[in-house]
Design a protein around this motif. Structure first.
Motif, short mmCIF file in Angstrom:
data_model
loop_
_atom_site.label_atom_id
_atom_site.label_comp_id
_atom_site.label_asym_id
_atom_site.label_seq_id
_atom_site.Cartn_x
_atom_site.Cartn_y
_atom_site.Cartn_z
N ILE A 10 -51.49 -24.49 -6.24
CA ILE A 10 -51.50 -26.06 -5.91
C ILE A 10 -50.11 -26.41 -6.33
CG2 ILE A 10 -53.99 -26.64 -5.96
CD1 ILE A 10 -53.49 -27.61 -8.79
N GLN A 11 -49.64 -27.74 -5.88
CA GLN A 11 -48.39 -28.25 -6.35
C GLN A 11 -48.19 -28.41 -7.47
OE1 GLN A 11 -46.42 -32.53 -5.22
NE2 GLN A 11 -47.08 -31.33 -3.47
N GLN A 12 -49.17 -28.71 -8.45
CA GLN A 12 -49.10 -29.25 -9.50
C GLN A 12 -49.08 -27.85 -10.50
OE1 GLN A 12 -51.52 -30.36 -7.59
NE2 GLN A 12 -50.63 -32.70 -7.43
N GLY A 55 -44.06 -28.48 -2.85
CA GLY A 55 -43.70 -29.85 -2.31
C GLY A 55 -43.10 -30.63 -3.36
N ALA A 56 -43.19 -30.20 -4.60
CA ALA A 56 -42.54 -31.03 -5.86
C ALA A 56 -41.03 -30.28 -6.17
CB ALA A 56 -43.50 -30.89 -7.10
N PRO A 107 -34.91 -29.44 -2.73
CA PRO A 107 -34.62 -28.60 -1.52
C PRO A 107 -34.25 -27.13 -1.46
CG PRO A 107 -33.89 -30.88 -1.34
CD PRO A 107 -34.42 -30.72 -2.71
N ILE A 108 -33.02 -27.06 -2.49
CA ILE A 108 -32.66 -25.71 -2.49
C ILE A 108 -33.74 -24.68 -3.14
CG2 ILE A 108 -30.75 -24.07 -3.55
CD1 ILE A 108 -28.93 -26.42 -3.14
N THR A 109 -34.29 -25.06 -4.34
CA THR A 109 -35.17 -24.19 -4.94
C THR A 109 -36.56 -24.00 -3.78
OG1 THR A 109 -34.86 -25.17 -7.12
CG2 THR A 109 -36.80 -23.83 -6.99
N THR A 124 -49.56 -28.04 4.29
CA THR A 124 -48.10 -28.45 4.10
C THR A 124 -48.13 -29.73 4.93
OG1 THR A 124 -45.86 -28.24 4.32
CG2 THR A 124 -47.26 -27.20 5.96
N HIS A 125 -47.17 -30.62 4.50
CA HIS A 125 -47.07 -32.10 5.26
C HIS A 125 -45.80 -31.79 6.09
CE1 HIS A 125 -44.67 -32.90 1.54
NE2 HIS A 125 -44.15 -33.61 2.25
N ASP A 126 -44.77 -30.73 5.88
CA ASP A 126 -43.57 -30.39 6.23
C ASP A 126 -43.56 -29.45 7.38
OD1 ASP A 126 -40.81 -29.57 6.56
OD2 ASP A 126 -40.41 -29.71 4.38
N MET A 127 -43.06 -29.91 8.36
CA MET A 127 -43.20 -29.13 9.79
C MET A 127 -42.08 -28.04 9.67
SD MET A 127 -44.36 -28.18 12.77
CE MET A 127 -45.56 -29.58 13.12
N ASP A 128 -40.97 -28.37 9.07
CA ASP A 128 -40.05 -27.25 8.99
C ASP A 128 -40.65 -26.01 8.16
OD1 ASP A 128 -37.81 -28.21 10.45
OD2 ASP A 128 -37.37 -29.59 9.04
N GLU A 129 -41.32 -26.32 7.03
CA GLU A 129 -41.97 -25.29 6.12
C GLU A 129 -42.84 -24.58 7.12
OE1 GLU A 129 -42.89 -25.35 1.60
OE2 GLU A 129 -44.55 -26.62 2.80
N ALA A 130 -43.60 -25.30 7.91
CA ALA A 130 -44.78 -24.58 8.51
C ALA A 130 -44.25 -23.64 9.69
CB ALA A 130 -45.89 -25.62 9.36
N LEU A 131 -43.00 -24.32 10.36
CA LEU A 131 -42.59 -23.44 11.44
C LEU A 131 -41.66 -22.18 10.65
CD1 LEU A 131 -40.70 -26.32 13.37
CD2 LEU A 131 -42.52 -24.99 14.16
N LYS A 132 -41.32 -22.46 9.61
CA LYS A 132 -40.74 -21.31 8.84
C LYS A 132 -41.65 -20.30 8.60
CE LYS A 132 -37.75 -20.37 4.72
NZ LYS A 132 -36.85 -20.81 3.75
#
Length: 383
Positions: free
Chosen positions: A81-83, A163-164, A167-169, A192-200
């Motif tokens: 999880i994110q936390q 998510g937390a 960007p570079i990390t 995920t809520h990030d489309m770029d992440e999902a596409l990647k």
């Protein structure tokens, strides 16, 4: 491997997930994405019974999860999880093998497993005796992933795990985890809520809206043939691949002959090559063409009096991309880092090409104007 059969979840008369049917194959990386409240996290949490099912069935390796003990089920499924949720009073080793402790592994087995896993993410063995607060956010998230891998589960659930992070990390961990997933062959359900992440990351992307699947397909198929207007809007009109569906990977646009020098090259010779080739930096490779680092005019100016060969002054932490990296990811990374170029390497870190900002600028120009016909038509219309 993981099958949803008419799965429904209701809360106080409200339906959060409606008749979900989906089959996820062994070793597949599937990303669930959609707007807030679409049912993606609820769907994932039903798999390990953190949330109960109102109707239908979920099967993991052919076994109905309703017929399994909930605690044993959760121990057999990795969960990130994110936390992160590392235990602050436990060492990194104790955190990694926490499930092994619950399963009553021997000390020898836990020690061996912790060392094995730490090698997967290139962290030194001495980290095993550190505590979570001594690690960076990215390192802690790596440990969270390793903990999910400790008992060697066939299935791993991940709820916005990066998510937390900055960007570079985040970019770095995405690359690392995708490579790790391919090596280990794990089945991943990734929210995920990030489309770029999902596409990647995704082999397939499941786009949800109001508890239903709107489209489930490969990234390229979704980009080329979005199911409806909602998917188009969710993807975003600015994605480069929509303009050039024929160009998807770095390998298709990279320059195949980057200017290099071998290790052991004198600074005098390196300067001469820079002058002849009209460049201000050079990539340094070994005899097998493995990329070792780079030098530039600035580093030569600072060190020419105390160094004689390029090995002594080259910078080793150079940012690279894989030859099969998706073009859209590479564009984002180069722009985010403010880099002038990115060396392209194969799976063995051998240099195979380079992508420069000029290359990307040309591609964008082609995307907008094509072969020039559109520009000519606009010019004629203006006249």
């Amino acid at each position: 491997m993981l099958e949803f059969k008419n799965v429904t979840k209701r809360y106080d008369g409200k339906t959060a997930v409606k008749n979900l049917n989906l089959n996820i194959k062994k070793g597949e990386f599937v990303c669930f994405i959609g707007p807030s409240g679409c049912g993606k996290t609820t769907t994932m949490k039903m798999v390990n019974r953190l949330i109960g099912i109102s109707g239908g069935d979920i099967l993991v390796e052919g076994k109905n999860i309703k017929e399994q003990d909930a605690v044993e089920l959760r121990r057999s499924i990795g969960y990130v999880i994110q936390q992160i949720g590392l235990m602050p009073h436990m060492t990194i080793k104790e955190n990694i093998v926490l499930v092994g402790t619950l399963l009553k592994w021997s000390k020898e087995k836990k020690d061996q497993r912790a060392r094995e896993l730490l090698k997967l993410v290139d962290l030194p063995e001495e980290y095993l005796n550190k505590y979570p607060h001594e690690l960076s956010g990215g390192q802690q998230q790596r440990i969270g992933v390793l903990r999910a891998l400790a008992a060697n589960p066939p299935l791993i659930l991940m709820d916005e795990p990066f998510g937390a992070l900055d960007p570079i990390t985040r970019d770095s961990l995405q690359d690392e985890f995708k490579k790790l997933q391919k090596e280990l062959g794990k089945t991943i359900v990734f929210v995920t809520h990030d489309m770029d992440e999902a596409l990647k990351l995704g082999d397939r992307i499941v786009i949800m809206k109001d508890g239903e699947v709107v489209q489930a397909d490969t990234p390229d198929e979704i980009l080329r043939n979005p199911a409806n207007e909602f998917v188009e809007e969710f993807l975003g009109k600015d994605r480069l691949i929509q303009g050039r569906p024929d160009v998807t990977t770095v390998e298709q646009i990279m320059e195949n002959k980057p200017i290099t020098v071998p290790v052991g090259t004198t600074l005098r010779d390196a300067i001469s090559i820079m002058r002849d080739k009209h460049v201000d930096s050079l990539l340094v490779v070994d005899s097998a063409n493995v990329l070792k680092g780079f030098i530039d005019i600035e580093s030569i100016n600072l060190n020419h009096k105390k160094a004689k060969v390029v090995d002594e002054i080259m910078e080793e932490g150079i940012y690279t991309v894989s030859h099969h990296s998706l073009l859209r990811d590479t564009i984002h990374k180069i722009l985010r880092r403010g880099a002038k170029y990115a060396p392209v390497v194969d799976d063995n870190q051998r240099l195979v090409g380079i992508v420069t900002r000029a290359t990307l600028a040309n591609l964008v120009y082609d995307t907008i104007w094509g072969d020039g016909t559109e520009l000519e038509e606009l010019t004629q219309a203006a006249e």
